[in-house]
Each structure stands twice: as C-alpha cells, then as structure tokens.
Design a protein around this motif. Structure first.
Motif, mmCIF file in Angstrom:
data_model
loop_
_atom_site.group_PDB
_atom_site.id
_atom_site.type_symbol
_atom_site.label_atom_id
_atom_site.label_comp_id
_atom_site.label_asym_id
_atom_site.label_seq_id
_atom_site.Cartn_x
_atom_site.Cartn_y
_atom_site.Cartn_z
ATOM 1 N N GLY A 12 34.787 46.035 32.290
ATOM 2 C CA GLY A 12 34.583 46.228 33.745
ATOM 3 C C GLY A 12 33.252 47.196 33.763
ATOM 4 N N THR A 13 32.868 47.878 32.725
ATOM 5 C CA THR A 13 31.881 48.852 32.590
ATOM 6 C C THR A 13 30.844 48.159 31.533
ATOM 7 N N LEU A 14 31.019 47.870 30.288
ATOM 8 C CA LEU A 14 30.024 47.306 29.377
ATOM 9 C C LEU A 14 29.864 45.941 29.498
ATOM 10 N N ALA A 15 31.179 45.199 29.805
ATOM 11 C CA ALA A 15 31.196 43.962 29.503
ATOM 12 C C ALA A 15 32.635 43.560 30.636
ATOM 13 N N ASN A 16 32.574 42.140 31.113
ATOM 14 C CA ASN A 16 33.504 41.647 32.073
ATOM 15 C C ASN A 16 34.393 40.779 31.183
ATOM 16 N N THR A 17 35.317 41.224 30.346
ATOM 17 C CA THR A 17 36.010 40.383 29.470
ATOM 18 C C THR A 17 37.703 40.227 30.111
ATOM 19 N N LEU A 18 37.609 40.822 31.407
ATOM 20 C CA LEU A 18 39.079 40.605 32.050
ATOM 21 C C LEU A 18 39.451 39.396 32.132
ATOM 22 N N PRO A 19 38.402 38.428 32.816
ATOM 23 C CA PRO A 19 38.949 37.171 32.856
ATOM 24 C C PRO A 19 39.445 36.329 31.669
ATOM 25 N N LEU A 20 38.863 36.650 30.502
ATOM 26 C CA LEU A 20 38.989 36.093 29.393
ATOM 27 C C LEU A 20 40.320 36.656 28.825
ATOM 28 N N THR A 21 40.782 37.884 28.867
ATOM 29 C CA THR A 21 41.885 38.241 28.684
ATOM 30 C C THR A 21 43.086 38.019 29.472
ATOM 31 N N ILE A 22 42.956 37.789 30.665
ATOM 32 C CA ILE A 22 43.779 37.325 31.546
ATOM 33 C C ILE A 22 44.145 35.722 31.341
ATOM 34 N N TYR A 23 43.288 34.995 31.054
ATOM 35 C CA TYR A 23 43.460 33.688 31.010
ATOM 36 C C TYR A 23 43.993 33.493 29.468
ATOM 37 N N GLY A 24 43.819 33.995 28.511
ATOM 38 C CA GLY A 24 44.215 34.030 26.952
ATOM 39 C C GLY A 24 45.737 34.566 27.169
ATOM 40 N N MET A 25 45.909 35.481 27.762
ATOM 41 C CA MET A 25 47.234 35.869 28.031
ATOM 42 C C MET A 25 48.281 34.778 28.764
ATOM 43 N N ALA A 87 21.738 41.505 29.846
ATOM 44 C CA ALA A 87 20.439 42.227 29.200
ATOM 45 C C ALA A 87 20.259 43.529 29.882
ATOM 46 N N ASP A 88 20.791 43.898 30.933
ATOM 47 C CA ASP A 88 20.549 45.135 31.439
ATOM 48 C C ASP A 88 21.482 46.173 30.900
ATOM 49 N N ILE A 89 22.601 45.945 30.264
ATOM 50 C CA ILE A 89 23.609 46.726 29.454
ATOM 51 C C ILE A 89 22.987 47.134 28.303
ATOM 52 N N LEU A 90 22.527 45.850 27.493
ATOM 53 C CA LEU A 90 21.813 46.213 26.258
ATOM 54 C C LEU A 90 20.668 46.987 26.250
ATOM 55 N N LYS A 91 19.892 46.868 27.237
ATOM 56 C CA LYS A 91 18.475 47.432 27.372
ATOM 57 C C LYS A 91 19.095 49.046 27.902
ATOM 58 N N LEU A 92 19.989 49.442 28.730
ATOM 59 C CA LEU A 92 20.394 50.623 28.741
ATOM 60 C C LEU A 92 20.906 51.434 27.548
ATOM 61 N N LEU A 93 21.718 50.781 26.723
ATOM 62 C CA LEU A 93 22.306 51.289 25.488
ATOM 63 C C LEU A 93 21.224 51.430 24.606
ATOM 64 N N ARG A 94 20.239 50.581 24.284
ATOM 65 C CA ARG A 94 19.319 50.557 23.694
ATOM 66 C C ARG A 94 18.136 51.939 23.889
ATOM 67 N N GLU A 95 18.075 52.230 25.078
ATOM 68 C CA GLU A 95 17.151 53.041 25.695
ATOM 69 C C GLU A 95 17.671 54.581 25.398
#
Length: 218
Positions: A12-25, A87-95
């Motif tokens: 929810g902050t760096l990546a939105n993996t919650l839908p993947l987690t929920i469906y996998g569960m 891409a915006d998250i990656l740019k932020l981290l690299r900067e």
C-alpha cells in the motif's frame, strides 16, 4: 532539518500486492482446506506473515505446508498479473539514494513473499535494510522493526521518518520517536483515515520529493 533516514512500509506504500495476497490466500484455502473466503474474510486474518495466516487458520492441519508452498508459487507466478510496476516509486527511491539518504523497509510480509516482490518490481539493491514479519516478535503498531532499523543505521530519530498507508504505521513511527507520513498515493490504502495524526500526508509520490527539496531537507 535534513532527513538522512527514510523508512517505508511496503504493501500500500511501495507496491499494491494486497489483491495478489488476498486472491492467493483464497485459492490456498479453497484447494487445501475446502473453505471459501471473501475478501473481508482474508483481510480479517491479516497480522501474521502469510505462513502464519495459513498455519493459524487452517482446519486441515496436515495440509498446511503444502498450502504454504502452493501460495508462494501462486504469488510468484501471478505477480505481474496483479501488481503493477510503478515508475514514480522507483524514481523516488533512486533519487533518495542519489542524495545519500539511507532507505529501509519495515513490512509485515514474510521474507519469502517480500523477496519475490522485490525481484518482480525491480527493487533489488535499493534498500539498505529490510525488516519483515519474520524478523520481529511483535508486529506493527509495535515499533520493534523501526527501532531495529534505526539502530542498524545508527540513525538519529530527529532526522528519520517512517512512511506508510495505515494508521498502525503511524502509531509505530510515533512509538519509535520519529516523524511520520501517511500516504494514499497508490490505488489501495489500508486505512481510510489516520486518527494517529501523522506529521505529513501525501497523495502523490512526487509530493514527498518536492516537499524535501522545497524545505531543503536533503
């Protein structure tokens, strides 16, 4: 004041993996425990790592390890179907790294799941510390993971900030004695409101870096 340490929550902050987690569960519980759960039913299990969710809630105890292995295979195979690159998250981290800011992650995910996401999203090598749910005895809002990271970095609390999308993230950051920021810059956030009163709040990824530069906080 300059920020020398920026710590992030993951989901929810760096990546939105919650839908993947929920469906996998949902798939793991249906296949190996014979039970159907809706989204809310899975979310109610959140707290422990993915392994812990299955181990704690499975009725067919003999199927636990097989279900865990199935879940992680599903998580890896379907990652790109459910989790968009940002891409915006990656740019932020690299900067931030270009400014010699130490960056770290404190997440409730298991290390196994985190490493799969790190590879899929191109985050490898970006973080100088990653604390997962496997590395702490007390999950957020307890500040254990944040405090461990600050000690590892030798970081001063007054020059550190924790950024997350849930009220528990803000509570954890405040309990660790550092500044906090609530973000709702991804499509899904874990909290709709933040009664813990974060120091900052951003809805666009670029707003954080814009603010740092405007305040000469780098």
């Amino acid at each position: 004041m300059k920020f020398r340490t920026v710590l992030f929550d993951f989901d929810g902050t760096l990546a939105n993996t919650l839908p993947l987690t929920i469906y996998g569960m949902q798939e793991a519980f249906q296949k190996f425990d014979g039970r159907l759960f809706d989204k809310e039913g899975i979310v109610m299990m959140f707290g422990p790592t993915e392994d812990g969710m299955i181990a704690k809630n499975f009725r067919h105890r003999e199927n636990i390890q097989e279900a865990i292995d199935f879940y992680y295979q599903f998580y890896e195979n379907r990652h790109h179907d459910y989790v968009e690159d940002n891409a915006d998250i990656l740019k932020l981290l690299r900067e931030l790294k270009e400014y010699d800011v130490k960056i770290g992650v404190i997440t409730g995910k298991s290390r196994r799941a985190y490493l799969l996401s790190e590879k899929a999203l191109g985050f490898e090598g970006l973080f100088e510390s990653v604390i997962t749910g496997d590395d702490v005895s007390r999950p957020k809002p307890d500040p254990e993971g944040i405090i461990k990271t600050l000690k590892k970095f030798g970081a001063a609390p007054e020059s550190s900030i924790y950024i997350g999308d849930s009220n528990n993230d803000i509570l954890a950051g405040k309990a660790a004695g550092i500044q906090t920021a609530a973000v709702q810059w991804l499509p899904v956030s874990q909290s709709n409101s933040f009664p813990a009163k974060p120091d900052y709040y951003w809805t666009k990824v670029h707003e954080f870096m814009d603010w740092l530069k405007a305040e000469k906080a780098l």
